[in-house]
Design a protein around this motif. Structure first.
Motif, mmCIF file in Angstrom:
data_model
loop_
_atom_site.group_PDB
_atom_site.id
_atom_site.type_symbol
_atom_site.label_atom_id
_atom_site.label_comp_id
_atom_site.label_asym_id
_atom_site.label_seq_id
_atom_site.Cartn_x
_atom_site.Cartn_y
_atom_site.Cartn_z
ATOM 1 N N ASN A 4 24.607 82.200 41.876
ATOM 2 C CA ASN A 4 23.289 81.636 42.148
ATOM 3 C C ASN A 4 22.689 80.911 41.294
ATOM 4 O O ASN A 4 22.720 81.248 40.048
ATOM 5 C CB ASN A 4 22.505 82.926 42.558
ATOM 6 C CG ASN A 4 23.104 83.728 43.681
ATOM 7 O OD1 ASN A 4 23.257 83.501 44.642
ATOM 8 N ND2 ASN A 4 23.399 84.995 43.280
ATOM 9 N N VAL B 210 16.083 79.180 45.495
ATOM 10 C CA VAL B 210 17.528 79.717 45.340
ATOM 11 C C VAL B 210 18.494 79.005 45.939
ATOM 12 O O VAL B 210 18.133 78.711 47.108
ATOM 13 C CB VAL B 210 17.251 81.265 45.810
ATOM 14 C CG1 VAL B 210 18.840 81.845 45.643
ATOM 15 C CG2 VAL B 210 16.463 82.097 45.110
ATOM 16 N N GLU B 211 19.703 78.998 45.524
ATOM 17 C CA GLU B 211 20.737 78.157 45.982
ATOM 18 C C GLU B 211 21.974 79.292 45.781
ATOM 19 O O GLU B 211 22.270 79.891 44.659
ATOM 20 C CB GLU B 211 21.024 76.960 45.494
ATOM 21 C CG GLU B 211 20.306 75.910 45.839
ATOM 22 C CD GLU B 211 20.386 74.516 44.971
ATOM 23 O OE1 GLU B 211 21.437 73.731 45.627
ATOM 24 O OE2 GLU B 211 19.995 74.243 44.075
ATOM 25 N N GLY B 212 22.938 79.215 46.614
ATOM 26 C CA GLY B 212 24.127 80.301 46.466
ATOM 27 C C GLY B 212 24.132 81.472 47.459
ATOM 28 O O GLY B 212 23.295 81.680 48.350
ATOM 29 N N LEU C 29 23.046 84.453 47.270
ATOM 30 C CA LEU C 29 21.666 85.089 47.638
ATOM 31 C C LEU C 29 20.917 84.817 48.719
ATOM 32 O O LEU C 29 20.261 85.736 49.424
ATOM 33 C CB LEU C 29 20.890 85.170 46.354
ATOM 34 C CG LEU C 29 19.696 85.755 46.283
ATOM 35 C CD1 LEU C 29 19.765 87.392 46.040
ATOM 36 C CD2 LEU C 29 18.769 85.474 45.005
ATOM 37 N N SER D 163 30.459 75.134 43.285
ATOM 38 C CA SER D 163 29.268 76.038 43.645
ATOM 39 C C SER D 163 27.933 75.636 42.618
ATOM 40 O O SER D 163 28.282 75.182 41.475
ATOM 41 C CB SER D 163 29.408 77.401 43.177
ATOM 42 O OG SER D 163 30.311 77.927 44.161
ATOM 43 N N ASP E 218 24.174 80.444 36.116
ATOM 44 C CA ASP E 218 24.542 81.390 37.019
ATOM 45 C C ASP E 218 23.955 82.614 36.912
ATOM 46 O O ASP E 218 23.836 83.401 35.889
ATOM 47 C CB ASP E 218 26.190 81.617 36.703
ATOM 48 C CG ASP E 218 26.595 82.603 37.587
ATOM 49 O OD1 ASP E 218 26.106 83.062 38.748
ATOM 50 O OD2 ASP E 218 27.778 83.398 37.567
#
Length: 518
Positions: A145, A291-293, A295, A328, A336
């Motif tokens: 994330n 937030v990206e990812g 989560l 990612s 991360d």
């Protein structure tokens, strides 16, 4: 016996009955301090307090809503099982963490193509907390994330608008308070543009909290005009046969776009003065996370559960099937962040957020940073904070020097003396700003941020959203933000605290008593 005497006997019998019934009913499944507060109220003002207890004594949602929560928990449990192992962070990974020392002197770990700084013993000690969170809230900890912090009110709204304007499939909005005003106008215009492009736009806002804001009807008109599907959460409509305790509220703040980008934190969709007349120029300072990812999928799942509560419809969302790779957003970088969503509130059997906060404080070895606008702890949290301080952990608490809710403000002050005597450092952020950010950092290794205050209302009565965070970059930025708060604040000393008058002390004690009647 005259009629007056008969009436007196009847009233006395009713009075005694109220008190006896209260002794049996009130202590059931309640904190001792809460039970005592209710019993005192019933014994001193029996008729008024008894009926107040009937209206406000239960912190449980309606049976229908509890059954819905059980349904969504089962769905979430199944979905969490399908999270790829390369994305899920198993508690054992934290417990068995070990590694070599890098050039910078910090340990690192190679695991599933992810490099995460091993930040010390505290990170390993929270493994049982991660497992507890998953058991209570059905959400796993996930890696890969990128979490970006936003502390500028207008800039946060501008970034939300920019992301909404890029939406192609869905925009899901959930906020405790929403208002159409000169500051938020662009936000609602972006929702209308998204809807016009064919994007599915869904909006949730808390009914009671939003209704208290001037112009709440204009909000509904604006959403209807744009064709947006919206609902008021936890509606209080006893005339329609819909009843639950009226102060059970959904306090979450969440924006999810295309299940790819999400925002959560303390900021509502309203101008920073909250449209309050006579508020002495108060304005709110907030903290949001972009937030990206993976989560984002957990945050989207939480929106899905709240949408189901209000509409009886379970939304379909993309499955989290792709394993994180070199493209990612945060993988293989210092950015991360390992993160876990922790939902809480009266829909859950346990006080999920309180268990998390207390657990973190008991694991602290060096330092705890607490930032909260409302600090009215129950006994368990009071002991957790003071025990940490008394054991040599440095505890810094950041609160506002001014309050927007007098009763809560005085109740909060009633705890300062005990905290100071235990060695807690209390920092007062200057007026006219209400420091509304909400986060905790432990030992410079682990953090939690979100919507939850450190008060009994957030533990028991409000639906809240907290995020447990592990990662070098996000922890550094939270600590830096706390340092900025310290530079602007004044430390409260014991000598200064002891100078307050007897009337102030009386009001604090009374406010503290009412705060426990939850």
């Amino acid at each position: 016996m005259s009629g007056v005497e008969v009436l007196a006997v009847v009233l006395a019998a009713i009075d005694i009955s109220f008190r006896l019934i209260a002794l049996v009913i009130v202590p059931r499944n309640r904190r001792p301090q809460t039970s005592m507060a209710w019993l005192l109220a019933i014994f001193f003002i029996p008729f008024v307090a008894f009926f107040a207890f009937l209206a406000f004594g239960s912190h449980r949602l309606s049976p229908t809503r509890r059954r819905k929560q059980e349904t969504t928990n089962r769905i979430l449990e199944v979905e969490q099982r399908h999270i790829p192992d390369s994305i899920r962070v198993a508690p054992a990974e934290l417990e068995l963490a070990s590694g070599d020392t890098s050039r910078s002197g910090r340990k690192t770990q190679e695991n599933n193509n992810t490099r995460l700084p091993l930040l010390g013993q505290t990170t390993r000690l929270i493994a049982p907390l991660v497992q507890l969170n998953e058991r209570l809230g059905q959400m796993a900890m996930v890696r890969g994330n990128r979490v970006t912090l936003h502390s500028d009110y207008q800039a946060t709204l501008d970034d939300m608008i920019a992301d909404i304007d890029r939406a192609q499939r869905t925009v899901h909005v959930l906020f405790y308070i929403m208002s159409v005003d000169e500051v938020t106008e662009g936000f609602f215009a972006s929702l209308a543009r998204a809807k016009k492009r064919g994007v599915e736009v869904r909006v949730l806002f808390d009914q009671v909290a939003t209704a208290r804001i001037p112009g709440s009807r204009a909000l509904r008109r604006r959403l209807r005009a744009a064709g947006v599907d919206y609902r008021a959460m936890l509606p209080f409509q006893p005339w329609r046969g819909v009843y639950q305790r009226p102060d059970l509220r959904n306090h979450r703040k969440l924006l999810v776009i295309d299940t790819e980008v999400a925002y959560t934190g303390s900021q509502n969709i309203i101008e920073p003065g909250y449209r309050r007349r006579g508020s002495k120029g108060l304005h709110w300072s907030d903290l949001m996370a972009r937030v990206e990812g993976p989560l984002v999928h957990s945050l989207e799942a939480l929106f899905v559960t709240d949408w189901y509560q209000e509409t009886d419809t379970i939304l379909e969302t993309p499955e989290l099937t792709a394993e994180p790779g070199e493209d990612s957003p945060a993988i293989n970088s210092a950015e991360d962040t390992w993160a876990q969503v922790v939902p809480s509130g009266p829909a859950f059997e346990g006080e999920n957020n309180l268990r998390l906060f207390n657990g973190l404080m008991y694991q602290a070895r060096k330092r705890i940073v607490i930032v909260s606008p409302y600090l009215v702890p129950d006994d368990s949290m009071r002991y957790a904070i003071t025990s940490a301080a008394l054991s040599g952990v440095r505890v810094d608490v950041y609160v506002s020097a001014v309050g927007d809710q007098p009763l809560v403000f005085y109740a909060q002050h009633s705890y300062y003396g005990e905290l100071l005597r235990a060695g807690v450092h209390i920092w007062l952020y200057p007026a006219p700003t209400v420091l509304h950010s909400k986060f905790i950092v432990v030992d410079g290794e682990v953090a939690v941020m979100g919507t939850s205050n450190l008060d009994m209302r957030s533990f028991t009565l409000n639906l809240e959203l907290s995020v447990l965070l592990i990662g070098q970059d996000i922890i550094t930025r939270l600590e830096s933000l706390a340092e900025n708060y310290r530079e602007a604040s004044t430390e409260l000393t014991t000598d200064k605290w002891n100078q307050r008058g007897q009337l102030t002390r009386f009001v604090e004690g009374l406010a503290r008593l009412t705060a426990t009647v939850q």
